[in-house]
Design a protein around this motif. Structure first.
Motif, PDB file in Angstrom:
ATOM      1  N   SER A 103     -12.350   4.525   8.041  1.00  0.00           N
ATOM      2  CA  SER A 103     -12.664   3.098   8.064  1.00  0.00           C
ATOM      3  C   SER A 103     -11.411   2.264   7.840  1.00  0.00           C
ATOM      4  O   SER A 103     -11.221   1.223   8.497  1.00  0.00           O
ATOM      5  N   ALA A 104     -10.559   2.695   6.917  1.00  0.00           N
ATOM      6  CA  ALA A 104      -9.325   1.960   6.646  1.00  0.00           C
ATOM      7  C   ALA A 104      -8.414   1.956   7.873  1.00  0.00           C
ATOM      8  O   ALA A 104      -7.872   0.909   8.257  1.00  0.00           O
ATOM      9  N   PHE A 105      -8.242   3.113   8.505  1.00  0.00           N
ATOM     10  CA  PHE A 105      -7.322   3.197   9.651  1.00  0.00           C
ATOM     11  C   PHE A 105      -7.860   2.428  10.856  1.00  0.00           C
ATOM     12  O   PHE A 105      -7.130   1.646  11.479  1.00  0.00           O
ATOM     13  N   LEU A 106      -9.136   2.632  11.190  1.00  0.00           N
ATOM     14  CA  LEU A 106      -9.689   1.936  12.348  1.00  0.00           C
ATOM     15  C   LEU A 106      -9.780   0.426  12.096  1.00  0.00           C
ATOM     16  O   LEU A 106      -9.516  -0.384  12.996  1.00  0.00           O
ATOM     17  N   GLY A 107     -10.168   0.042  10.876  1.00  0.00           N
ATOM     18  CA  GLY A 107     -10.202  -1.384  10.556  1.00  0.00           C
ATOM     19  C   GLY A 107      -8.841  -2.023  10.690  1.00  0.00           C
ATOM     20  O   GLY A 107      -8.720  -3.165  11.157  1.00  0.00           O
ATOM     21  N   PHE A 108      -7.804  -1.311  10.296  1.00  0.00           N
ATOM     22  CA  PHE A 108      -6.435  -1.817  10.453  1.00  0.00           C
ATOM     23  C   PHE A 108      -6.026  -1.854  11.913  1.00  0.00           C
ATOM     24  O   PHE A 108      -5.473  -2.851  12.398  1.00  0.00           O
ATOM     25  N   MET A 109      -6.304  -0.789  12.671  1.00  0.00           N
ATOM     26  CA  MET A 109      -5.880  -0.724  14.075  1.00  0.00           C
ATOM     27  C   MET A 109      -6.574  -1.770  14.927  1.00  0.00           C
ATOM     28  O   MET A 109      -5.985  -2.302  15.881  1.00  0.00           O
ATOM     29  N   PHE A 110      -7.813  -2.101  14.613  1.00  0.00           N
ATOM     30  CA  PHE A 110      -8.525  -3.106  15.403  1.00  0.00           C
ATOM     31  C   PHE A 110      -7.992  -4.520  15.183  1.00  0.00           C
ATOM     32  O   PHE A 110      -8.438  -5.454  15.859  1.00  0.00           O
ATOM     33  N   THR A 111      -7.062  -4.680  14.246  1.00  0.00           N
ATOM     34  CA  THR A 111      -6.405  -5.980  14.063  1.00  0.00           C
ATOM     35  C   THR A 111      -5.079  -6.053  14.808  1.00  0.00           C
ATOM     36  O   THR A 111      -4.451  -7.121  14.819  1.00  0.00           O
ATOM     37  N   SER A 178       2.830 -11.761   7.726  1.00  0.00           N
ATOM     38  CA  SER A 178       4.269 -11.670   7.479  1.00  0.00           C
ATOM     39  C   SER A 178       4.660 -10.358   6.822  1.00  0.00           C
ATOM     40  O   SER A 178       5.798  -9.907   6.966  1.00  0.00           O
ATOM     41  N   MET A 179       3.742  -9.704   6.100  1.00  0.00           N
ATOM     42  CA  MET A 179       4.064  -8.416   5.485  1.00  0.00           C
ATOM     43  C   MET A 179       4.384  -7.373   6.547  1.00  0.00           C
ATOM     44  O   MET A 179       5.355  -6.618   6.427  1.00  0.00           O
ATOM     45  N   GLN A 180       3.570  -7.324   7.590  1.00  0.00           N
ATOM     46  CA  GLN A 180       3.819  -6.365   8.658  1.00  0.00           C
ATOM     47  C   GLN A 180       5.090  -6.723   9.423  1.00  0.00           C
ATOM     48  O   GLN A 180       5.872  -5.824   9.772  1.00  0.00           O
ATOM     49  N   GLU A 181       5.300  -7.987   9.665  1.00  0.00           N
ATOM     50  CA  GLU A 181       6.489  -8.401  10.402  1.00  0.00           C
ATOM     51  C   GLU A 181       7.756  -8.034   9.645  1.00  0.00           C
ATOM     52  O   GLU A 181       8.732  -7.549  10.240  1.00  0.00           O
ATOM     53  N   ALA A 182       7.754  -8.226   8.326  1.00  0.00           N
ATOM     54  CA  ALA A 182       8.930  -7.881   7.518  1.00  0.00           C
ATOM     55  C   ALA A 182       9.175  -6.378   7.535  1.00  0.00           C
ATOM     56  O   ALA A 182      10.325  -5.924   7.624  1.00  0.00           O
ATOM     57  N   GLN A 192       3.710   3.824   9.237  1.00  0.00           N
ATOM     58  CA  GLN A 192       4.361   3.489   7.970  1.00  0.00           C
ATOM     59  C   GLN A 192       3.874   2.137   7.447  1.00  0.00           C
ATOM     60  O   GLN A 192       3.695   1.955   6.240  1.00  0.00           O
ATOM     61  N   VAL A 193       3.640   1.183   8.359  1.00  0.00           N
ATOM     62  CA  VAL A 193       3.104  -0.112   7.952  1.00  0.00           C
ATOM     63  C   VAL A 193       1.723   0.066   7.333  1.00  0.00           C
ATOM     64  O   VAL A 193       1.403  -0.526   6.289  1.00  0.00           O
ATOM     65  N   PHE A 194       0.899   0.904   7.978  1.00  0.00           N
ATOM     66  CA  PHE A 194      -0.448   1.137   7.445  1.00  0.00           C
ATOM     67  C   PHE A 194      -0.392   1.836   6.102  1.00  0.00           C
ATOM     68  O   PHE A 194      -1.067   1.415   5.150  1.00  0.00           O
ATOM     69  N   ARG A 195       0.400   2.893   5.989  1.00  0.00           N
ATOM     70  CA  ARG A 195       0.396   3.715   4.784  1.00  0.00           C
ATOM     71  C   ARG A 195       1.083   3.034   3.611  1.00  0.00           C
ATOM     72  O   ARG A 195       0.620   3.140   2.468  1.00  0.00           O
ATOM     73  N   ARG A 196       2.183   2.334   3.864  1.00  0.00           N
ATOM     74  CA  ARG A 196       2.974   1.794   2.765  1.00  0.00           C
ATOM     75  C   ARG A 196       2.704   0.325   2.458  1.00  0.00           C
ATOM     76  O   ARG A 196       2.944  -0.118   1.329  1.00  0.00           O
ATOM     77  N   ILE A 197       2.227  -0.423   3.438  1.00  0.00           N
ATOM     78  CA  ILE A 197       2.036  -1.862   3.228  1.00  0.00           C
ATOM     79  C   ILE A 197       0.572  -2.207   3.028  1.00  0.00           C
ATOM     80  O   ILE A 197       0.184  -2.810   2.027  1.00  0.00           O
ATOM     81  N   LEU A 199      -2.410  -0.081   3.176  1.00  0.00           N
ATOM     82  CA  LEU A 199      -3.323   0.797   2.429  1.00  0.00           C
ATOM     83  C   LEU A 199      -3.305   0.537   0.925  1.00  0.00           C
ATOM     84  O   LEU A 199      -4.381   0.464   0.307  1.00  0.00           O
ATOM     85  N   PRO A 200      -2.131   0.369   0.301  1.00  0.00           N
ATOM     86  CA  PRO A 200      -2.160   0.094  -1.152  1.00  0.00           C
ATOM     87  C   PRO A 200      -2.822  -1.233  -1.513  1.00  0.00           C
ATOM     88  O   PRO A 200      -3.293  -1.404  -2.637  1.00  0.00           O
ATOM     89  N   ASN A 201      -2.862  -2.178  -0.562  1.00  0.00           N
ATOM     90  CA  ASN A 201      -3.442  -3.487  -0.844  1.00  0.00           C
ATOM     91  C   ASN A 201      -4.912  -3.579  -0.455  1.00  0.00           C
ATOM     92  O   ASN A 201      -5.525  -4.645  -0.601  1.00  0.00           O
ATOM     93  N   MET A 202      -5.481  -2.488   0.046  1.00  0.00           N
ATOM     94  CA  MET A 202      -6.880  -2.471   0.451  1.00  0.00           C
ATOM     95  C   MET A 202      -7.822  -1.967  -0.641  1.00  0.00           C
ATOM     96  O   MET A 202      -8.997  -1.737  -0.386  1.00  0.00           O
ATOM     97  N   LEU A 203      -7.321  -1.790  -1.841  1.00  0.00           N
ATOM     98  CA  LEU A 203      -8.110  -1.138  -2.882  1.00  0.00           C
ATOM     99  C   LEU A 203      -9.480  -1.783  -3.098  1.00  0.00           C
ATOM    100  O   LEU A 203     -10.486  -1.067  -3.190  1.00  0.00           O
ATOM    101  N   PRO A 204      -9.603  -3.122  -3.182  1.00  0.00           N
ATOM    102  CA  PRO A 204     -10.946  -3.689  -3.414  1.00  0.00           C
ATOM    103  C   PRO A 204     -11.946  -3.350  -2.320  1.00  0.00           C
ATOM    104  O   PRO A 204     -13.073  -2.944  -2.609  1.00  0.00           O
TER     105      PRO A 204
END
Length: 311
Positions: A103-111, A178-182, A192-197, A199-204
């Motif tokens: 769910s995390a990966f597909l939700g991210f990729m669909f953006t 801007s987080m992904q752009e940076a 790497q953007v998904f795993r390091r930027i 994913l850690p901020n998706m905790l809630p």
């Protein structure tokens, strides 16, 4: 001192009689609603620790009568209960972990605007929320790919959950682009953007998805009923379903046997009634998943709100 503005003092909130009446009504209504929701669990518990005969007659309603705890040791002796608990825990942990990651990966990729066929695949995923092939075609597919009598039938079919993907996608869209752009300027690729930027901020929202998935996995028994005949793969919920259906025969077998040899199931049910077996097994099965909520509750409200409304 002249020229220095004084800090305005906060005025105390004065409640009118109408405000107080409204508060009393609200607390009373929601208190009654909470009691109505909690009473079925309380009813199971007090009947499991009361006299089996009184419980069978329906005399135990508000307080335990003839308090005892012997039902629980006897229920834990029911054959297959330990193995079923291990299967249920394994499917809940692995199934929840798999659903959360997918769910995390597909939700991210669909953006991601650069994803090939993003709109098509997103809509194709959402269609499955409204249309189903039906029980027989699904069973034939599960059988064709070799998942019948296979532990992974509890995990693989539930990995892609459209509702969870929608929650994660909406949550990701509320995060600053801007987080992904940076990160990409620094040379990070999409994984790497998904795993390091992100994913850690998706905790809630991931905690919310984990609660939904864990409760669904723990409570599921229809898949065992349809796809599994191997007793070593039975889950706790399926055993609860079986024991409830067999409760009358188990209790009758135990009561009618006088000094003779009992079967493993009947001997474990000795001294019990159909009602005591049902309520005790239900308590054993329900209590573990209840403890999940306090651990994740602080993430649950925040996650479901941020994942449901685009900010």
């Amino acid at each position: 001192m002249a020229g220095i503005p004084l800090r305005p003092t906060a005025r105390p909130i004065v409640k009118t009689p109408q405000d107080r009446l409204f508060s009393v009504v609200v607390y009373t209504v929601f208190g009654l609603f909470a009691l109505i929701c909690a009473y079925p669990f309380y009813y199971l518990i007090i009947n499991s620790i009361s006299s089996n005969n009184l419980s069978a007659l329906g005399d135990v309603r508000f307080v335990p009568l003839g308090f005892h705890l012997s039902n629980y040791p006897q229920v834990f002796q029911l054959p297959g209960l330990g193995l079923a608990a291990a299967v249920s825990i394994a499917r809940t942990v692995l199934g929840t972990l798999g659903t959360v990651l997918v769910s995390a990966f597909l939700g991210f990729m669909f953006t991601q605007q650069r994803m090939w066929g993003r709109v098509f695949w997103y809509r194709f995923t959402l269609i499955t929320m409204y249309f189903s092939a039906g029980l027989i075609p699904v069973f034939l597919i599960i059988k064709a790919i070799g998942l019948t009598n296979n532990f992974w039938v509890y995990v693989i079919p539930y990995l892609v959950q459209p509702f969870n993907i929608i929650l994660v996608k909406t949550f990701v869209e509320s995060m600053p682009q801007s987080m992904q752009e940076a990160a990409e300027i620094d040379g990070a690729n999409i994984l790497q953007v998904f795993r390091r930027i992100y994913l850690p901020n998706m905790l809630p929202i991931l905690a919310t998805v984990a609660i939904f998935s864990a409760v669904a996995q723990w409570n599921m028994f229809q898949d065992t009923l349809i796809y599994v005949t191997d007793q070593s793969l039975y889950t706790l919920q399926y055993l609860l379903y079986s024991f409830i259906n067999q409760a009358n025969s188990l209790a009758q077998a135990a009561q009618n046997t006088n000094g003779g040899s009992l079967s493993a199931v009947a001997s474990a049910a000795a001294g019990q009634t159909a009602t005591s077996i049902q309520v005790t097994v239900a308590v054993v099965v329900v209590l573990p998943i209840i403890f999940v909520y306090p651990l994740c509750q602080r993430f649950f409200v925040k996650g479901i709100m941020l994942g449901a409304v685009k900010g």
